[in-house]
Scaffold this motif. Structure first.
Motif: not given
Length: 100
Positions: A61-75
């Protein structure tokens, strides 16, 4: 249907574990990667807390705050279901099998 059955199994397992602890954000694991700020409820990545590894089959259970225009690569996520909910902004998702 498989997804619903998995959720039922997770809920049943969680109900068997006594839930008498409140963990505030500052008590959880934390990682700051610049574009991603993440609070970890259970041991995750470089954060390890032997008192908080999992509840039944629930491992993350993670609370992730992702910057606009960013994200995780394929995994990949082997043998698990991922549920995301957005509090503010938008989320685009594509899994490693091309769904999304």
């Amino acid at each position: 249907r498989f997804f619903i059955q998995q959720i039922d199994l997770i809920v049943a397992a969680i109900q068997e574990v006594p839930m008498n602890e409140i963990r505030r954000s500052h008590e959880r694991g934390y990682a700051d990667h610049g574009w991603l700020k993440s609070f970890h409820t259970f041991s995750f990545a470089d954060y390890f807390d032997p008192e908080h590894v999992q509840i039944g089959p629930l491992r993350v259970i993670n609370e992730d705050r992702v910057a606009a225009g960013q994200g995780f690569g394929t995994h990949g996520h082997r043998d698990m279901e991922i549920i995301s909910y957005v509090l503010d902004g938008e989320l685009a998702h594509k899994d490693s099998m091309g769904n999304g």
